[in-house]
Design a protein around this motif. Structure first.
Motif, PDB file in Angstrom:
ATOM      1  N   ASP A 213       0.852  -1.560  -0.370  1.00  0.00           N
ATOM      2  CA  ASP A 213      -0.086  -0.168  -0.067  1.00  0.00           C
ATOM      3  C   ASP A 213       1.034   1.677  -0.292  1.00  0.00           C
ATOM      4  O   ASP A 213       0.659   1.715   0.996  1.00  0.00           O
ATOM      5  CB  ASP A 213      -1.302   0.328   1.156  1.00  0.00           C
ATOM      6  CG  ASP A 213      -1.976   1.541   0.835  1.00  0.00           C
ATOM      7  OD1 ASP A 213      -2.506   1.898   0.046  1.00  0.00           O
ATOM      8  OD2 ASP A 213      -1.944   1.709   2.839  1.00  0.00           O
ATOM      9  N   TYR A 214       1.089   1.053  -1.000  1.00  0.00           N
ATOM     10  CA  TYR A 214       2.804   2.762  -0.995  1.00  0.00           C
ATOM     11  C   TYR A 214       1.815   4.093  -0.795  1.00  0.00           C
ATOM     12  O   TYR A 214       2.038   4.606  -1.097  1.00  0.00           O
ATOM     13  CB  TYR A 214       3.728   2.765  -2.424  1.00  0.00           C
ATOM     14  CG  TYR A 214       4.125   0.933  -2.536  1.00  0.00           C
ATOM     15  CD1 TYR A 214       4.790   0.849  -1.445  1.00  0.00           C
ATOM     16  CD2 TYR A 214       3.830   0.031  -3.220  1.00  0.00           C
ATOM     17  CE1 TYR A 214       6.147   0.321  -0.980  1.00  0.00           C
ATOM     18  CE2 TYR A 214       4.273  -1.227  -2.696  1.00  0.00           C
ATOM     19  CZ  TYR A 214       5.303  -1.332  -1.875  1.00  0.00           C
ATOM     20  OH  TYR A 214       5.583  -2.886  -1.631  1.00  0.00           O
ATOM     21  N   ILE A 215       0.764   3.508  -1.970  1.00  0.00           N
ATOM     22  CA  ILE A 215      -0.305   5.550  -2.476  1.00  0.00           C
ATOM     23  C   ILE A 215      -0.051   6.237  -0.650  1.00  0.00           C
ATOM     24  O   ILE A 215      -0.790   6.520  -0.293  1.00  0.00           O
ATOM     25  CB  ILE A 215      -1.761   5.173  -3.138  1.00  0.00           C
ATOM     26  CG1 ILE A 215      -1.772   6.471  -3.018  1.00  0.00           C
ATOM     27  CG2 ILE A 215      -2.264   4.309  -2.442  1.00  0.00           C
ATOM     28  CD1 ILE A 215      -0.969   7.036  -3.879  1.00  0.00           C
ATOM     29  N   GLY A 216      -0.846   4.989   0.278  1.00  0.00           N
ATOM     30  CA  GLY A 216      -1.018   4.875   1.736  1.00  0.00           C
ATOM     31  C   GLY A 216       0.386   5.602   2.524  1.00  0.00           C
ATOM     32  O   GLY A 216      -0.095   6.611   3.496  1.00  0.00           O
ATOM     33  N   LYS A 217       1.502   5.380   2.090  1.00  0.00           N
ATOM     34  CA  LYS A 217       3.040   5.846   2.641  1.00  0.00           C
ATOM     35  C   LYS A 217       2.808   7.554   2.080  1.00  0.00           C
ATOM     36  O   LYS A 217       2.675   7.853   2.793  1.00  0.00           O
ATOM     37  CB  LYS A 217       4.242   5.094   2.231  1.00  0.00           C
ATOM     38  CG  LYS A 217       4.187   3.643   2.348  1.00  0.00           C
ATOM     39  CD  LYS A 217       3.922   3.549   3.650  1.00  0.00           C
ATOM     40  CE  LYS A 217       4.526   2.120   4.651  1.00  0.00           C
ATOM     41  NZ  LYS A 217       2.958   1.195   4.287  1.00  0.00           N
ATOM     42  N   LEU A 218       2.057   7.378   0.839  1.00  0.00           N
ATOM     43  CA  LEU A 218       2.322   9.041   0.228  1.00  0.00           C
ATOM     44  C   LEU A 218       1.713   9.736   1.133  1.00  0.00           C
ATOM     45  O   LEU A 218       2.305  11.266   1.855  1.00  0.00           O
ATOM     46  CB  LEU A 218       2.531   8.861  -1.433  1.00  0.00           C
ATOM     47  CG  LEU A 218       1.688  10.624  -1.822  1.00  0.00           C
ATOM     48  CD1 LEU A 218       3.038  10.689  -1.291  1.00  0.00           C
ATOM     49  CD2 LEU A 218       0.806  10.362  -3.223  1.00  0.00           C
ATOM     50  N   ASP A 219       0.448   8.952   1.484  1.00  0.00           N
ATOM     51  CA  ASP A 219      -1.044   9.480   2.356  1.00  0.00           C
ATOM     52  C   ASP A 219      -0.343   9.960   3.590  1.00  0.00           C
ATOM     53  O   ASP A 219      -0.324  10.869   3.920  1.00  0.00           O
ATOM     54  CB  ASP A 219      -2.234   9.480   2.129  1.00  0.00           C
ATOM     55  CG  ASP A 219      -3.252   9.183   3.298  1.00  0.00           C
ATOM     56  OD1 ASP A 219      -3.555  10.387   2.646  1.00  0.00           O
ATOM     57  OD2 ASP A 219      -3.204   9.245   3.868  1.00  0.00           O
ATOM     58  N   ASP A 220       0.481   8.737   4.318  1.00  0.00           N
ATOM     59  CA  ASP A 220       1.159   9.123   5.472  1.00  0.00           C
ATOM     60  C   ASP A 220       2.119  10.042   5.567  1.00  0.00           C
ATOM     61  O   ASP A 220       2.157  11.462   6.945  1.00  0.00           O
ATOM     62  CB  ASP A 220       1.960   8.026   6.088  1.00  0.00           C
ATOM     63  CG  ASP A 220       0.664   6.406   6.345  1.00  0.00           C
ATOM     64  OD1 ASP A 220      -0.564   7.032   6.888  1.00  0.00           O
ATOM     65  OD2 ASP A 220       1.174   5.836   6.537  1.00  0.00           O
ATOM     66  N   ALA A 221       3.122  10.589   4.283  1.00  0.00           N
ATOM     67  CA  ALA A 221       3.699  12.362   4.364  1.00  0.00           C
ATOM     68  C   ALA A 221       2.840  12.730   4.211  1.00  0.00           C
ATOM     69  O   ALA A 221       3.398  14.035   4.801  1.00  0.00           O
ATOM     70  CB  ALA A 221       4.691  11.908   3.194  1.00  0.00           C
ATOM     71  N   LEU A 222       2.322  13.170   3.590  1.00  0.00           N
ATOM     72  CA  LEU A 222       1.001  14.712   3.657  1.00  0.00           C
ATOM     73  C   LEU A 222       0.127  14.894   4.585  1.00  0.00           C
ATOM     74  O   LEU A 222       0.274  15.528   4.854  1.00  0.00           O
ATOM     75  CB  LEU A 222       0.349  14.174   2.007  1.00  0.00           C
ATOM     76  CG  LEU A 222       0.823  13.958   0.600  1.00  0.00           C
ATOM     77  CD1 LEU A 222      -0.369  13.916   0.154  1.00  0.00           C
ATOM     78  CD2 LEU A 222       1.704  15.697   0.523  1.00  0.00           C
TER      79      LEU A 222
ATOM     80  N   ALA B 249      -4.152  11.997  -6.890  1.00  0.00           N
ATOM     81  CA  ALA B 249      -5.374  13.139  -6.341  1.00  0.00           C
ATOM     82  C   ALA B 249      -6.093  11.384  -6.464  1.00  0.00           C
ATOM     83  O   ALA B 249      -7.040  11.508  -4.875  1.00  0.00           O
ATOM     84  CB  ALA B 249      -5.773  14.126  -7.226  1.00  0.00           C
ATOM     85  N   VAL B 250      -6.548  10.703  -7.406  1.00  0.00           N
ATOM     86  CA  VAL B 250      -7.506   9.886  -7.657  1.00  0.00           C
ATOM     87  C   VAL B 250      -7.360   8.483  -6.754  1.00  0.00           C
ATOM     88  O   VAL B 250      -8.105   8.102  -6.056  1.00  0.00           O
ATOM     89  CB  VAL B 250      -8.075   9.720  -9.090  1.00  0.00           C
ATOM     90  CG1 VAL B 250      -8.903   8.317  -9.027  1.00  0.00           C
ATOM     91  CG2 VAL B 250      -8.642  10.665  -9.668  1.00  0.00           C
ATOM     92  N   ALA B 251      -6.028   8.321  -6.932  1.00  0.00           N
ATOM     93  CA  ALA B 251      -5.488   7.012  -5.977  1.00  0.00           C
ATOM     94  C   ALA B 251      -5.591   7.517  -4.517  1.00  0.00           C
ATOM     95  O   ALA B 251      -6.266   6.364  -3.746  1.00  0.00           O
ATOM     96  CB  ALA B 251      -4.085   6.551  -6.242  1.00  0.00           C
TER      97      ALA B 251
END
Length: 838
Positions: A82-91, A178-180
Motif C-alpha cells: 500500500d505505497y499510496i498509503g505511505k504517500l498519504d501518511d507523508a502528507l 489525487a484519485v489514488a
C-alpha cells in the motif's frame, strides 16, 4: 533563482497553512489528542485486531469481537504494497486532527491556482474552504475517513480540469495521484458524490471542446484519464476488491428477505430501505442555514447563555443558577427536519456573497458547471423532502442506494461555492467593466435575501415534533412553558444570526465599494474581505469544536477510552471462548473492547447478523425479566437462538445505572453435533424456522447451500446432507483447542458420520476448513453460522482465514505502484527536457 522566487509565495502559504492548522488545534502541541466519539467506538471494535497486530506483527483480516465475527476490511486493515498509503501518511505529517485541516487547505489552494488565482486570494479561499463548519464538525465527532476523502476532492477536480486544458503531463500525473489518494481515504460515499461534480464539469468541458471544434484532442484527453485512473485504481486494488467482496455480506447489500421485522412486505429493490437512506434529509428552508448558522437553531445542544429565555425559565421555576447554566449551555434549540445535528452546515456568508458576485461578474462559463454541481447536491440533500427526485435516484441511479444520510451530499456544494467565491473576487479586480453594477446587483440579491427572511419571521413556527417530549416529561403546564421559552430562544437566534450575516455582507460590500472609489488599495480590500470571511467561519466553528478539556484529553484517555466495569471484570474471569450481549446498547464499541461481542459500531455491519437480532433475538428478549433467577443472576430457561450464538453472558442495566452480568447456562458452546438438518428453500424460510428451532439438535440449511457444494467437495458429504443420514450419538464430542481470530482448531470424536454446527459467523470468501489436513466444504446453517460434515472417528478440524482477495489485490497494487512510479519519472524527464529545449 527565478524559480525559487516564483515558489516563494506558495512556500509562505504552506507555512501559513501548517501554522494555522496547529494554532486552531493547539492542544496537539501539548501532546493531547482529540476525543472523537466515533473513533472511540472504532477503538472498541478494533481492539482484538490491534492486539493481534501488536503481538504477531501481521494482519488477522478477521475479528470475532464485533457482530459475532466479520472481516476487518472496513476497520483499518493494513494491506501489503500500500505505497499510496505511505504517500498519504507523508502528507498527513501533522498531529490529528490538524493533519486533515492542513489537507483541506493544501488541496483547495492547488485547485484555486489552477483557476489562476494569485497566492493571496488562493490563501484566503483555502482557509474559507477548510473552515467550512461541516468540515470542522466532522473532525469533532470522528468522521475521519469522510474528512480524509473531502480533503482530496479539490486535487481531483484540479487534475481533471488541467487534463481538459491539454496539460496532459501535469494534469495526468495530478489526476493519477489525487484519485489514488481519494480512493485510499476509503470513504466511498464521498468519492461517489464527487462523481456528480465531475460529471457536471465533464459535460461543460466537452461542450467547450465541441464549440471550439477541437474534438481531435478528445482521444489524448481520454487516454490520459484511462492511464491515470487505471493506475490509481490499481494501487488501491486490495481495498477496492475487499470492499466489493464484503459489500453484499454487509447491510449495504440487498436483503434476501421479502418481509420486514414487523411482518410487513419488503418490496423495495434498494439495498437499504428508503426510510433508512433518507433518515437524515435537509429541510428545504433549513438549507438557508448555509448563510446564517443558527437560523434553524444551530444544534441539538446549543450554548445560548444566561441572557436566554430558557435560563430565565429555569430560575423562575426555582432552579439553581447551576441548573439554569447547564440547561442553557446545551439547549435543544435545533428545530429543523433532521433527527439531530451536531452543528449547522454553514459555508460562510461572505463566501455566499462572493459566489453571487461570480455569477454576476465572472465571464468564465465554467462557473455554471460549479453552480450546477452545487444545485444538484442541494436538491439531493433534501432527501425525503423532495421524494420524487430522491426516489428516482435510489431506484435507478447505480450505487445511490448503497449510501445513507443523503444530507451529506452537501459537501459538493461546500466545495463549489468557495470556488465560485474566489472566482468572483478574482474577476472583480481583473474585469473592471460593469464592476460597480455587478457589486450593486450582488448586494441587492444577497442583502435582499437577508431582509426577506427578516420579514418572513412570522411564517415560521420555531417548533419541532420533538418538542412533545418535554410536555410529556415535565407535565403539560411546565412542559408547555418550557417549550415556549425554547421557541422564544429559537426566534432570538433566528434574528440575531440574520443581523450577524447582514453585518458581514455589509463589510464585504463596503471593502469592495471603497476599492472602486479608490479609498482602498487592492490588497487592502482583499485582506479585509479575506480576514472577515475566514474570521466569520472561525468563530462559528469554535462554538462546536473547541479546545476544551472535554474535547482534547490525554493520550492515554483517547488510546484507552474504556475502563472495565465490575460486570466486565466478573465476566473476564471466565477464560473460555464465548460471546457477550449488552442489551442496553448493541450498536456500540465498548463491549467489543473487553469481550467477543454480538454488537459493535459500524454503518456497514453484517446484514444477516443484524437481521437475526431485529427479527428474532430482540423479540425473544422482550420479557427477559421473567426469565432471570434473581439469586443466581442466570436464565431460568433456555432461549434457543442465544444458545446457538454462544451468548453466555447478557449485560443488563439495573436501577442504579450499573450493569450486571446475567449468565446463560444453556449455551450450545463453540461447536456441537446435531442429529437433524432441516432443509428450506429460501431466506424467508430460514428466518421463520429459527423462531422455534431446537438449535441443540436441529440445524436449518438452505437448499442453495447444498447445491453450492455438490460438485465442489465430497459427493458422500452432499449425499449425507440430502439424505439426512446422521445418527444421534450422545457420546460425540467436539472441542475448541486453539483460538486466534483467523485460525481456530477443534478436535472431534464421533462414532458415526455427523454434522457439526460451529458458533462462528459464516463468510463464504477467505475461510477454509480442513479435516485432518484435507479441505472440506463449509455450509451456512442457522442463517449465520458454519456447518461441516465430519466423518466418524477422531479428527483435527481447522478453520483458517486466508483471503484470496488480499493476495490478488496486493499483486495488482505492486505492479500498479511500479507503473505509477515509472509514469512520474517519465513525466519529470519529459518536463525537464521540454524546459531545456525552450
Amino acid at each position: 533563482m527565478k524559480q525559487l522566487q516564483k515558489f516563494y509565495p506558495h512556500f509562505l502559504a504552506i507555512i501559513g497553512f501548517i501554522t494555522i492548522s496547529l494554532i486552531y488545534f493547539y492542544p496537539v502541541l501539548q501532546g493531547k489528542k482529540i476525543f472523537q466519539s466515533d473513533i472511540v467506538q472504532y477503538t472498541g471494535m478494533a481492539k482484538e485486531q490491534n492486539d493481534f497486530r501488536a503481538e504477531y506483527h501481521t494482519e488477522p483480516y478477521w475479528t470475532n469481537s464485533a457482530f459475532g465475527g466479520m472481516p476487518t476490511y472496513q476497520m483499518g486493515a493494513n494491506y501489503p504494497h500500500d505505497y499510496i498509503g505511505k504517500l498519504d501518511d507523508a502528507l498527513r505529517f501533522l498531529p490529528r486532527p490538524a493533519d486533515y485541516v492542513f489537507l483541506y487547505f493544501l488541496g483547495f489552494y492547488a485547485l484555486l491556482l489552477v483557476f489562476r488565482a494569485d497566492p493571496l486570494k488562493a490563501f484566503f479561499g483555502a482557509l474559507a474552504f477548510g473552515f467550512s463548519t461541516y468540515l470542522i464538525v466532522i473532525l469533532g465527532v470522528g468522521h475521519n475517513a469522510k474528512a480524509h476523502a473531502i480533503a482530496y476532492m479539490p486535487l481531483v477536480v484540479a487534475g481533471f480540469i488541467l487534463v481538459f486544458r491539454k496539460r496532459y503531463l501535469h494534469g495526468g500525473i495530478l489526476t493519477m495521484l489525487a484519485v489514488a489518494l481519494e480512493i485510499n481515504a476509503n470513504h466511498f460515499q464521498m468519492t461517489y458524490y464527487l462523481l456528480f461534480l465531475l460529471l457536471a464539469l465533464g459535460v461543460y468541458l466537452l461542450y467547450k471542446l465541441i464549440k471550439e471544434n477541437d474534438l481531435k484532442s478528445l482521444p489524448k484527453i481520454a487516454g490520459t484519464f484511462v492511464v491515470a485512473i487505471v493506475l490509481a485504481v490499481g494501487v488501491n486494488a486490495t481495498s477496492l476488491l475487499a470492499t466489493k467482496e464484503y459489500t453484499d455480506f454487509s447491510m449495504r447489500g440487498k436483503s434476501e428477505l421479502t418481509f420486514n421485522a414487523d411482518g410487513s412486505k419488503n418490496d423495495t429493490t434498494a439495498s437499504m430501505s428508503h426510510d433508512y437512506i433518507t433518515e437524515y434529509s435537509y429541510g428545504i428552508a433549513e438549507s438557508l442555514n448555509l448563510i446564517a448558522p443558527r437560523l434553524f437553531g444551530g444544534s441539538n445542544t446549543e450554548n445560548i447563555g444566561k441572557d436566554s429565555k430558557l435560563y430565565e425559565f429555569i430560575i423562575n421555576q426555582g432552579g439553581s443558577d447551576e441548573d439554569a447554566r447547564q440547561f442553557s449551555e446545551s439547549a435543544p434549540t435545533y428545530w429543523g427536519d433532521q433527527p439531530m445535528v451536531a452543528a449547522p452546515a454553514y459555508i460562510g456568508v461572505i463566501v455566499f456573497f462572493l459566489s453571487v458576485l461570480a455569477l454576476y461578474h465572472d465571464k468564465r462559463k465554467i462557473k455554471y458547471a460549479f453552480l450546477a454541481g452545487a444545485l444538484v447536491s442541494l436538491l439531493l440533500s433534501w432527501g425525503k423532502n423532495l421524494s420524487g427526485l430522491t426516489n428516482f435516484f435510489i431506484e435507478y441511479v447505480p450505487l445511490y442506494d448503497k449510501f445513507r444520510a443523503v444530507s451529506s451530499i452537501q459537501v459538493i456544494l461546500e466545495l463549489c461555492l468557495p470556488v465560485l467565491a474566489i472566482m468572483g473576487l478574482q474577476s472583480f479586480f481583473k474585469e473592471t467593466e460593469n464592476q460597480k453594477k455587478s457589486l450593486l446587483y450582488t448586494a441587492a440579491t444577497s442583502i435582499g435575501l437577508i431582509v426577506l427572511l427578516f420579514l418572513a419571521k412570522g411564517m415560521f413556527s420555531f417548533a419541532t415534533a420533538n418538542d412533545s417530549y418535554y410536555t410529556q416529561a415535565y407535565g403539560k403546564e411546565m412542559g408547555t412553558a418550557f417549550v415556549e421559552a425554547l421557541k422564544a430562544d429559537r426566534a432570538s437566534l433566528f434574528m440575531a444570526d440574520l443581523l450577524r450575516s447582514g453585518f458581514f455582507m455589509v463589510v464585504a460590500f463596503g471593502a469592495l465599494w471603497f476599492y472602486i472609489k479608490g479609498k482602498l488599495a487592492q490588497n487592502t480590500a482583499i485582506i479585509i474581505v479575506g480576514v472577515f470571511m475566514v474570521g466569520d467561519l472561525f468563530f462559528v466553528d469554535k462554538n462546536y469544536v473547541s479546545n476544551t478539556p472535554h474535547q482534547f484529553r490525554s493520550a492515554r484517555e483517547v488510546d484507552q477510552p474504556f475502563e472495565p466495569t465490575p460486570a466486565d471484570e466478573e465476566i473476564l474471569k471466565d477464560k473460555s471462548i464465548y460471546r457477550v450481549y449488552e442489551l442496553q446498547g448493541r450498536l456500540q464499541g465498548r463491549t467489543s473492547y473487553f469481550h467477543k461481542s454480538v454488537g459493535g459500531y459500524s454503518a456497514v455491519r453484517p446484514r444477516r447478523y443484524d437481521q437475526l437480532f431485529d427479527y428474532i433475538v430482540d423479540k425473544k428478549l422482550a420479557d427477559l425479566g421473567s426469565n432471570i433467577d434473581p439469586t443466581t443472576l442466570s436464565l431460568t430457561k433456555n432461549i434457543s437462538i442465544l444458545d446457538a450464538l454462544n451468548i453466555k453472558y447478557l449485560l443488563v442495566e439495573v436501577k442504579d445505572g450499573q450493569s450486571v452480568p446475567i449468565t446463560n447456562p444453556f449455551t450450545n458452546g463453540n461447536a456441537w453435533f446435531v442429529s437433524e438438518l432441516k432443509e428450506v428453500k429460501s431466506a424467508d424460510e430460514e428466518m421463520k424456522a429459527l423462531d422455534k428451532l431446537d438449535t441443540k439438535n436441529v440445524a436449518v440449511i438452505n437448499k442453495s447451500e447444498t447445491q453450492l457444494y455438490k460438485d465442489t467437495f465430497a459427493t458422500a458429504a452432499y449425499a449425507a446432507i440430502k439424505e439426512n443420514s446422521f445418527k444421534s450419538d450422545s457420546t460425540a464430542t467436539i472441542k475448541l483447542t486453539t483460538y486466534k481470530p483467523n485460525h481456530i482448531e477443534y478436535t472431534s470424536n464421533n462414532a458415526n458420520d455427523g454434522f457439526a454446527v460451529f458458533s462462528e459467523t459464516y463468510y463464504k470468501d477467505g475461510w477454509k476448513a480442513t479435516i485432518d489436513g484435507k479441505e472440506t466444504g463449509i455450509f451456512r446453517v442457522d442463517y449465520v453460522l458454519r456447518g461441516l460434515v465430519i466423518p466418524k472417528g477422531n479428527h483435527k478440524i481447522e478453520f483458517k482465514f486466508e483471503p484470496q482477495v488480499v493476495k490478488t489485490g496486493s499483486s495488482i497494487a505492486l505492479f500498479s505502484s511500479i507503473g505509477m512510479l515509472l509514469v512520474i519519472i517519465g513525466g519529470v524527464y519529459i518536463d525537464q527536457k521540454k524546459k531545456k529545449q525552450a
